[in-house]
Design a protein around this motif. Sequence first.
Motif, short mmCIF file in Angstrom:
data_model
loop_
_atom_site.label_atom_id
_atom_site.label_comp_id
_atom_site.label_asym_id
_atom_site.label_seq_id
_atom_site.Cartn_x
_atom_site.Cartn_y
_atom_site.Cartn_z
N ALA A 176 0.85 -1.19 0.00
CA ALA A 176 0.00 0.00 0.00
C ALA A 176 0.89 1.24 0.00
CB ALA A 176 -0.90 0.00 1.24
N PRO A 177 0.51 2.27 -0.74
CA PRO A 177 1.31 3.50 -0.72
C PRO A 177 1.23 4.17 0.65
CG PRO A 177 -0.73 3.85 -1.92
CD PRO A 177 -0.66 2.38 -1.62
N SER A 178 2.26 4.92 0.99
CA SER A 178 2.31 5.62 2.27
C SER A 178 2.87 7.01 2.04
CB SER A 178 3.19 4.86 3.26
OG SER A 178 3.36 5.59 4.46
N GLU A 179 2.48 7.95 2.87
CA GLU A 179 2.97 9.32 2.71
C GLU A 179 4.41 9.46 3.20
OE1 GLU A 179 0.35 11.96 4.66
OE2 GLU A 179 -1.35 11.59 3.32
N ARG A 180 4.85 8.53 4.06
CA ARG A 180 6.17 8.69 4.69
C ARG A 180 7.01 7.45 4.48
NH1 ARG A 180 2.47 10.99 8.09
NH2 ARG A 180 2.86 13.16 8.67
N ARG A 181 8.32 7.66 4.49
CA ARG A 181 9.26 6.55 4.49
C ARG A 181 9.32 5.94 5.89
NH1 ARG A 181 13.49 7.09 0.40
NH2 ARG A 181 14.90 6.06 1.86
N ALA A 182 9.88 4.77 5.98
CA ALA A 182 10.05 4.12 7.28
C ALA A 182 10.93 5.00 8.17
CB ALA A 182 10.69 2.75 7.10
N GLY A 183 10.62 5.03 9.46
CA GLY A 183 11.35 5.86 10.40
C GLY A 183 12.61 5.19 10.91
N ASP A 184 13.17 5.75 11.95
CA ASP A 184 14.39 5.24 12.59
C ASP A 184 14.14 3.83 13.09
OD1 ASP A 184 16.61 4.71 14.06
OD2 ASP A 184 16.51 6.50 15.31
N PRO A 185 14.90 2.83 12.63
CA PRO A 185 14.66 1.44 13.08
C PRO A 185 14.96 1.24 14.55
CG PRO A 185 16.68 1.58 11.79
CD PRO A 185 16.00 2.91 11.65
N ASP A 186 15.69 2.17 15.15
CA ASP A 186 16.00 2.04 16.57
C ASP A 186 14.82 2.43 17.45
OD1 ASP A 186 18.03 1.34 18.49
OD2 ASP A 186 18.11 3.45 19.04
N VAL A 187 13.82 3.07 16.85
CA VAL A 187 12.66 3.56 17.60
C VAL A 187 11.49 2.61 17.37
CG1 VAL A 187 11.00 5.44 17.84
CG2 VAL A 187 13.42 5.95 17.45
N VAL A 188 10.89 2.17 18.49
CA VAL A 188 9.76 1.25 18.42
C VAL A 188 8.60 1.85 19.20
CG1 VAL A 188 11.23 -0.78 18.17
CG2 VAL A 188 10.54 -0.04 20.45
N TYR A 189 7.43 1.28 19.03
CA TYR A 189 6.25 1.74 19.76
C TYR A 189 5.21 0.63 19.76
CZ TYR A 189 5.49 2.91 14.84
OH TYR A 189 5.44 2.87 13.47
N ARG A 190 4.41 0.60 20.82
CA ARG A 190 3.38 -0.44 20.96
C ARG A 190 2.16 -0.13 20.10
NH1 ARG A 190 1.58 -1.69 26.92
NH2 ARG A 190 0.12 -2.94 25.67
N GLN A 191 1.77 1.13 20.07
CA GLN A 191 0.61 1.56 19.30
C GLN A 191 0.98 2.80 18.51
OE1 GLN A 191 -2.68 2.18 21.99
NE2 GLN A 191 -3.30 0.04 21.93
N THR A 192 0.24 3.07 17.46
CA THR A 192 0.46 4.30 16.71
C THR A 192 -0.32 5.45 17.36
OG1 THR A 192 -1.44 3.94 15.26
CG2 THR A 192 0.68 3.00 14.58
N THR A 193 0.04 6.65 16.96
CA THR A 193 -0.68 7.83 17.43
C THR A 193 -2.15 7.74 17.05
OG1 THR A 193 1.32 9.16 17.19
CG2 THR A 193 -0.77 10.34 17.32
N GLY A 194 -2.42 7.28 15.83
CA GLY A 194 -3.81 7.17 15.37
C GLY A 194 -4.62 6.21 16.22
N GLU A 195 -4.01 5.10 16.63
CA GLU A 195 -4.72 4.13 17.47
C GLU A 195 -5.05 4.74 18.83
OE1 GLU A 195 -2.97 -0.10 15.75
OE2 GLU A 195 -1.79 1.07 17.19
#
Length: 754
Positions: A176-195
């Motif tokens: 699927a197309p996305s507006e952004r490239r993948a971020g810093d691989p060192d940074v993780v998160y349990r949920q997204t801001t949207g969730e």
Amino acid sequence: MSDNDIRVSAGYPLGQLGRALTTARTHEDVATRQRAELRVRRWQQVVDGMAEGRLDVGSRTPVVGLPAWVTPEVAHGGFATGEQAAGGPLRQDEIDRAQRLGLPADRGALFWSWLTDTGLAELGELLDSGRYRIEYAEESALPVVAWLLRAGDRDAALGVLEEIAPFADPLRFTPAPSERRAGDPDVVYRQTTGEARRTLEQRPANAQIETMREALTVWNPFADELLSLWCETTGEGRVGAVTPDGWLRRAEQLLARYRQLAAEHNLCTKHRDPKGSIGVLRTALERRVAGAEPTARERGLVQTAVDAMLRKRGIPGSPEHTALREQQAHEAARPRHHQLARLVATRLAGLPQDRGISDVDHVLGPVDADEAHLAGLVAGWPIPHPIARVVTRAAAGTPEQLIDRGVIASAEELARLTPRLAAATAASAYPDSALRILMDATYRAFRNRRSLLLLNLQHQVRLTELPWVKAVASAQIDTGDTRDQARRTLVRLASAAVSGFPATVLPNPLVGELSTLSKQANLDLPWVEELAADIFMGTFSAKFLQAAGLAGRRLTDSLYARYYDIDYPAVAAIDDTDSRPTGRTRKSEAFGQLCRTSADTRGTRSWSGVAANGAIIEQAQILTTHNLATITELGVDLPSADLAQRCMDTVLRFAARIHRSPRPLGAVKNTAYAWRQMLFFLSLSAHDEQTAFPACAEQRLTNQPEHVRARLAPAVAGLAHVIGGGRFTPEGRAGTGRRLLGWTTTGHWMLGAP
């Protein structure tokens, strides 16, 4: 029928289907019923597929006619439903493409449209931009084909197409197309801001608080007016003795307003109680307005109600009454949680929705003046903990930061987030930047693939089995830098898991990541999974023997070996893993027999059923230390004495859960597993730290409830006995002390404690 046959028969899915149906029909929460309905659909598919022969439960290819690389939809317990995870309805971007190209809304037509010159050029642009999102590994197949053609490897591209083209109709092979490239691989998160934002937006008002607020802001002021009106009729100390001029007209107006208030505000029902103060005064007022003379009983009820209200709160307008109402108005004006949740959701709306929150503290700042004006809130009001907890779940940071902050609260959660780091490490071997980004995304998507229920030592499908991943394997360049990066990531993840959750066995998904990183780092290390007792086939692969041998090099004659009565030199002498046929998983029958013998000497006499399997598996975990010795082989610096104390904290917590539990055996097992982890770390500690440990443990027991003391005292006594140089009997006794194990078929001694 054996236990394994029972596990892979329709009995388990039918039981799950029944439970899901019950929840879907009876649960009071709408969202819970909806989730249960989804489970009903999945388990019905499992049952139907097994009955019709479309599903082969226990196989690496559980859906008849689909190759192993297709990602199956998997229900709880590893049962494939028969659906393809990368199938289903067209995505919106697929619908848009079909309309733009004048194609039918058909995935097969879309598949071939990507293989035209124009389509391949679009895929090339997508590869170079990195602006796409891969949910399932299949979605990287056609971008790989485009890359291979661009690299001039036409044969490899055609080979991939030959494998995937038969499944072009049901499956998605593009991202699927996305507006952004993948971020810093060192940074993780349990949920997204949207969730997090959606959770806050859906937070309902608290019915009890809204009812109380209605009482304070609507019905208390009405009660004051009603009381004041009746007080005007007081003469010679009796209510209703006089009727001032205009009183009846004002009474009629007040009753009309009551009817309007009652129609608009229906949370609080106290005013409807005919025996309550408001009900008595209102009913009497209605009779007076209607021209009826009150009876003696009604006059008495009115007098009693007025006297009680005056005694309780004072005369309306008096200093004490005014102070009370001002305090109640202040309480009613406090912002409610659902209001603050929507305020925070508004703050989150301005952030990127498809990633975590980089600055949680800023999002959780107090209500500012502008927000207070727009939302009708109080400036400076803090964000309450329940709302902050939702936002914090979406915090972005390194795994270590999120563990320290409590966002990652379990080893299982850590395992779910580590593929992002491991993916970047695995993809670093691809020099081409476009392919590196693509393989990073493919790795992460593949790691989200749910494990299947497998029998006979079969292994889960591996990333390298995907045809398009296999096709670009030659594009990798294994260098000293890539191996060093893999080793650093390996040490980092292992250290984070042990330091963050010392009393927890490594979850299988994390074991898989560590194993993959070890191979990339060119380290021959045995990482062993936790085996399921209900599908255990009685044999162990050769890596279990290798892991036990590695543990023996560190633990021979240690406290750990003495406590569990392990003869590690005898384990090291076992050599029976070279006789397996080529292409099949190597086994060690001698290691399996050793585990069975050890379980038997520890009181497990019956060799049928899940409990017997669990006892054998536990002996394998004891012999191998279940990856702890492997982690120390990496040179991870472990604060052993501190980790042992933290394991003891968990032991106490698990032991407390046994009391009055309807299913205490799970808590007993977890207590014993945490105890085993504690013993390993204690064995790596200095001698004086070992000798001081039992006294410290006994002191901590004195602060526990009686049922915890009674259950753990024999274990502590047994540990002290071994530290002092003693040994357990074959039955695991030492005077009043006992060896603590998690599994038994003869009844656990911890459950006999008061």
